[in-house]
Structure formats: structure tokens, C-alpha cells
Design an enzyme around this catalytic site. Sequence first.
Site, PDB file in Angstrom:
ATOM      1  NE  ARG A 445     -65.580  22.220   2.269  1.00 46.67           N
ATOM      2  CZ  ARG A 445     -66.193  22.178   3.429  1.00 46.67           C
ATOM      3  NH1 ARG A 445     -67.420  22.583   3.548  1.00 46.67           N
ATOM      4  NH2 ARG A 445     -65.588  21.750   4.497  1.00 46.67           N
ATOM      5  CE  LYS A 478     -70.264  27.917  10.824  1.00 43.26           C
ATOM      6  NZ  LYS A 478     -69.084  27.235  11.373  1.00 43.26           N
ATOM      7  N   GLY A 530     -67.881  30.054   4.223  1.00 42.77           N
ATOM      8  CA  GLY A 530     -66.471  29.735   4.415  1.00 42.77           C
ATOM      9  C   GLY A 530     -65.859  30.825   5.279  1.00 42.77           C
ATOM     10  CG  ASP A 536     -73.588  41.015   2.261  1.00 39.40           C
ATOM     11  OD1 ASP A 536     -74.788  41.060   2.565  1.00 39.40           O
ATOM     12  OD2 ASP A 536     -73.070  40.021   1.694  1.00 39.40           O
ATOM     13  CG  ASP A 550     -63.717  29.061   7.460  1.00 41.06           C
ATOM     14  OD1 ASP A 550     -64.640  29.178   8.277  1.00 41.06           O
ATOM     15  OD2 ASP A 550     -63.839  28.423   6.395  1.00 41.06           O
ATOM     16  CD  GLU A 616     -54.825  24.360  28.144  1.00 44.32           C
ATOM     17  OE1 GLU A 616     -53.908  24.724  27.408  1.00 44.32           O
ATOM     18  OE2 GLU A 616     -55.405  23.254  28.031  1.00 44.32           O
TER      19      GLU A 616
HETATM   20  C1  DGJ Z   1     -66.929  26.473   6.472  1.00 42.92           C
HETATM   21  C2  DGJ Z   1     -67.196  27.203   7.757  1.00 42.92           C
HETATM   22  O1  DGJ Z   1     -66.734  28.488   7.718  1.00 42.92           O
HETATM   23  C3  DGJ Z   1     -66.591  26.398   8.878  1.00 42.92           C
HETATM   24  O2  DGJ Z   1     -66.723  27.093  10.090  1.00 42.92           O
HETATM   25  C4  DGJ Z   1     -67.274  25.069   8.940  1.00 42.92           C
HETATM   26  O3  DGJ Z   1     -68.623  25.238   9.262  1.00 42.92           O
HETATM   27  C5  DGJ Z   1     -67.115  24.358   7.613  1.00 42.92           C
HETATM   28  N1  DGJ Z   1     -67.538  25.184   6.522  1.00 42.92           N
HETATM   29  C6  DGJ Z   1     -67.881  23.065   7.603  1.00 42.92           C
HETATM   30  O4  DGJ Z   1     -67.876  22.471   6.386  1.00 42.92           O
END
Ligand code: DGJ
Length: 758
Positions: A445, A478, A530, A536, A550, A616
Site C-alpha cells: 500500500r 482506531k 486492514g 487475535d 474491511d 432511513e
Molecule cells: C484500513 C481500515 O481497515 C479501514 O477501515 C480504514 O481505516 C483504512 N485502512 C484507512 O486507510
Amino acid sequence: MSIIFSEKFRTFSLHTNRSTYQMKISDMGYLFHVYYGERIKDEDLSYLITYYDRGFSPNPNQAGNDRTISLDVMPQEFSGTGAGDFRISSIEVENSDGSRVFEGKYAGHRIYKGKYKQHGLPGIRVNENDCVDTVEIDLKDEVSGLKAVLCYTVFENLDIITRKVHIVNEGSGTVRLNKIMSVTMDYIDSDYDFIHFDGRHAMEREMHRDSVHYGQQSVGSLRGTSSHQHNPFVVLCSRDAGEAAGSCYGFSFVYSGNFQCVVQKDQYDQLRLVMGIHPECFAWPLNKGDVFDAPEVVMAYTNQGFTELSHIYHDVFRTNLNDSIYMKQKRPVLINSWEAAYFDFNHETLVKMAKNAACMGVDLFVLDDGWFGERNDDTCALGDWEVNTEKLSKGLKGLVDEINEIGLDFGIWIEPEMVSENSRLYLSHPEWALKIPKRPVTRGRYQLVLDLSRKDVREYIVTFVNQILDSANIKYVKWDMNRSISDAWSGLLDKSDQGKVMHRYVLGLYEILDRLVHEHPDVLFEGCSGGGGRFDAGMLYYHPQIWCSDNTDAINRLKIQYGTSFGYPVSSMGAHVSVCPNHQTGRTTPLQTRAVTAMSGTFGYELDPGKMTAEEKEQCRYMTEQFKKYNDLIFNGDYYRLESPYGDKGFAAWAYISKDKEEGLASVVITDKEPNDAQRYLKFRGLKADAFYEVDGLTDAHCEADGLTDAHCKVNGLTGAVSGRALMCAGIPIDNTLKEYESVQFHIRLHKNNEEEI
Ligand code: DGJ
């Protein structure tokens, strides 16, 4: 004491409430594995081990001319190479004389209250009321001086045994440790199935069940993370095992890096399972006095099938793995900006999004990737963690304050383990990235991985994350990690130590996380790689929840979350409602189904409510309310997989049943629909058979009919309460007018006048 050492028989018996694990010191000092299964009283089951003369199975020198004793055949607790056992080994070494033998013999043991110590590694914690005992057994190779200390902690009330291996070089020369497995489990039979959870990016942890066959079967990861491809949780079960019955052995590796799990059926139809750090790319020289701690494996046994095995892991991971305040208090319902805006946002659009989200009952607004440096796409800026003021005109604090004023908490996305080549950080510290001199770098990436084995890099990460968290009122992080690790070479390590890099990376990560989560106890950390590339028990020690995948497509998620649920609780699975057509699959599913599926996780949104219709948004508000209403039941109840998404009934179903069995919530999603198809019935599990329950169906249609205020209605044909036995044995009909991908939930509660009814 849950651990008994019999002087007479030289056996160790480890008892949990429902299981027993037994080992025996043989006459020659080898440690044999004797038994693991249902709880039994017998102090010595070693009659199970038989002795015959077997061709091409060598005999230890001590056996003299007795050809009936061979390490090649004996069930062992820990098996070395080069001394007559040719099955998959627990350890591989290179001794200072170049030989590759490890022959461990009993050299002492200690039994004590409490758990063994771990150094810099996650593991199951001991809570106040836990009854916990440990035995450490020393196996020493007298020639090299290398000692393997096998450590077992019995959590009697939790029905688990945790174990690890601690290596000490008590010899005078350097020994290179090339392989060390944390668990070795020998079975004297092999009529088992091997269940593992595999996949790929955006389609993780699909359940696979194979019959054990001759030779070796293995799963593992060499990606530096536990990976999307295989999960470090596996099950060995009897061939007849199902959800409600059958022998099952679970093995969960509390580790987030390279791992390997191998099962091998041998020439005599015996089975060996080993699990530990993947031996490829691993080499750890141990000088005189040096030690090495292998990560922990959590083992559980039940004869009650997969559901019971899952319940054991769910309970342990909910109560004894993570010490965050969020394990006991309600988690926020969040909205995440990723699928809503990707890199395209500014202060105003985010505030608008948050305002709309507030009307849907959301508690926390999460700003995902793209808020820092020149990060307008994923080709650059990782490492430049200063706010991009072109996008966030009032800075981070300005944005957070405004979002707080709306009534939402604020959370932020970071990817601290990475650096873009196109970044100021890389310009000033190219040596901080993992890369091998004279070799071109391997990109993932567009980014490189920071060398977390280095102290200066770890300090840099802790400092910048602290700065971000201290700069505004941030309540959630996150923590993302978006590539597999390659080019594992560290500029600060000697060439003989480069085999340490992959493991030192994980240790470095754990050190960073340990510091940060404890320095910010009121911040909720969500792991991510990702999606579910590092899902884990190791990461769950630091993060109460992990972004499960994702892939936000509700129908795919049924499989992903189904597989994940075998080893991990619902409260650990990040799950969001996103828009349709779904961004990953293009599929369109009803909003209610997306919500019902996300409810089987931490529940949140990943969409721009500003682009939704009023209807919605109202439906979302209602579903948020439903989630909050049943949150306790969903997170703390017992989870039942009622119908598999891989099954042939055309629907998937699952339920949460409260521990006291007085309340339950079942969810059904129609996965496959044909005209005039057969009536489908939902059968519950885990109820009080003789008690009566009131059943309410909660469906989309009913929401509409009731103006979204009272979605409760009686299930077709049901006039009164139904017994638990009827709900479990006969079931209830599922509305046949439901279309493909539509869903329904049933709420059940113990009937008020239950005593009279019975
Ligand atoms: C991967 C994550 O799983 C996504 O939810 C998002 O945060 C992207 N990266 C952002 O680059």
C-alpha cells in the site's frame, strides 16, 4: 489445589472444573503426555502407553537392548529433534558444537498458587476470585545445558489451561534457538477433525473443517501479523462433533505475529499438534544465562460441542484478557468517516456528518484516515502526524470541541507502525524503516514498516500518540496497520541477531500498546489491520475490540462473524452499518439486515447520514435504540450459532441468551430465497426447557406499521407463551414472506406467571 503431583506414580494431574490433563515422568526421565479430556480422578493413566518393538524407531541409549522404548512413538509433552523422534518437533536448536539435538529430561518441578510470570507478552490475567495454580516442569538437555521450563497454569473455574515454554541457557556455549513451539499436544488416537479459520483481506476467518489425515496439515502466518489468511485459533474435534455435542479441544495463541500450527497423523495413527511462533524467519541466539519466553497458548476442552467451547473462550476473553474500563462499561455506538468520505472532507462536512449522526443516537464520531500531513490519498504522509489545516481549518481541537458541543465524543484514526517514503519522517529518518541494505524495498500500500525493534522508534511513536491524545478531548483510537511485514532487517542489530527482528517487532508493539493504553485508561482502543488482519487474543489484551473486516457487506459479514465467533466474543468484533450498494461487493441489502448483522458486534455506522433519506435516518435511530436496549444481552449473554450461513436452509441465525436464561434475542437473515420455498423454522438453544417464554418478533415491516415506535408484535399463530422445550425442539416459523436478504429478530423473555403455567 487443581494440580496434583503423585510421588508414587510420578504423574502431574491438572484439573479444571470439567477437564483433566495428565503427564508422567518416565523411568528414563522423559516427560510423557498421558491424557487430556473429561475430568477424571485416576492418578495414573499411563497404562494407556504401550511398549512394542517397532522397526525403524530408534531406542534411547539408556534403554540398552530394549527395543520397545522409542521416542518416535511415545506421546510426549515436549519433543526435540535429533534424538529419535521424527515427528514435528517442539524445539530446534543449533548447539555450540554445531549439533542440532535437544533431548530434554526431567530436572525438577515447582507447583505454586497463582500464574507464571510473563515478560512483555500478553496473557490471561488472574482476577480476584479465580482459583489458579501453576506447575513449572524443567526439562534439561545435560550436554548443551539448555533447559526448557514447561509452564502450565490451571484456571479451574474458567475451565482453561494456559501454557508457555521458557528457555534458559544454563550451558557455557551459545545455542541458537531456531524454533520453539508454545504447545505440543500428543494424542494416542487420530480420529479428529481439524478446524481452522482462513481467508483473505476483506473475507477473513471463514471456517474450514478437514479430517485429519496422514502427514502434516498446517496453518500459519509469515506476514509479521497473525494475518487475514489464517487465524491463531484452531479446534481439534471428534469426527461426530457439532454445535451441541462432541469432544472439542481449542487452542488459542495469544500472539499477534508470525505463527504456525501443525497437526500430524503419524505411522501409528497417533496425532501431534504443535503451535507457536513460526520457525521460518526466526533464529534467536542464546548466550550463557540468556532466556527466551515463548508466548502463551490458551487450551480448553469440552465434550459438549462447539458452542460450549466458544462459551469458554468468550467468557475468559470477556473477563480475564483485557483490563480496560470498557470491558465492564457500555461501549459507545460510533460513526466512522471512512466509507462516508474516504480522504475527501473538511471541518464543515465532518461537523455536518456528526450533527446528522447525533440524531441517529450515535455517541462517538470517529475521524478516519486523511486528517494529517498531505494525506489526500494513501500514497503519502504516514509519519507526518501534524493536523492538515487545509482540511481541518480550526485544527483538531477546534473540530473536537465542536463535535463535543453537538453531544458526541470524538475518536481518531492513526497508523503508527508505518511510514510513507513520501513523508517528512522518512526524509529525516530513513533508517527507521525495515529494509535490507543493498536490496530494493518491498512496498505494501505504498508504505514501509517502522522498525519497532528499535527503542528510538518506540519512543517516537509513544511521544507522538501522546501528543495527539493530549491535544484534544479524544475518547477513542482506531489503531490501524495496513500491510504485511517484509524486509525484516534492523540497522541496530548485529547480523547474527537478524533472525530476532520479526519477534522483536511484536514485542516492541506490545510495549508501546501497554504504555499507551495504561497512560490513557479512559480512551477506547480499537485494533485494525486492514480490517481483521490482526484479530487475535494478543491484540485483544490491549484493544477491547478489533475492526472485524474491511468488508461491510452484511451477507459476507454473516460468514466472517460466524467464523470469528468460534474463538472470540461478539463484544470484540467491530461491525458497522454501511450504505448500499455496498462499497466492497456492490450488493444491496435492507438497512435492517445491515443493522441486525452489525448488532452481532460492537455496532456502529460507516456512512454519511447527510446522504440518507429522513426515513432511513429514522430507521437508523430506531436500530441504534434497539442495539442499546439489548446491548447487555448481546455483549454478556451466551452466544449460540443456530443456523450456519454455510448451511442449506437458506437462512443464517444466531442468538444471545442471558446467563440466567430468562431473556434472549435471536436474529435471522434470509440468505437464499426461491419462490414457494419450504417453511423455515427457527430452533432456539440454551433455554430452560420447562419454563415458558413470551416471544416477540421484531421486523422491518412491523416497524413501519407501528410508525417506528413499538416494533413488538406477536409471531404469527402464537397465542400465548411457549415452553423452552418447544422453542428448542419444535422451533417457531419464520415469516415466509421475507425476501432474500431480509431479516427478523425474535425477542424472548421468561413468561411473568411462569410458575402457574408450569
Ligand atoms: C484500513 C481500515 O481497515 C479501514 O477501515 C480504514 O481505516 C483504512 N485502512 C484507512 O486507510
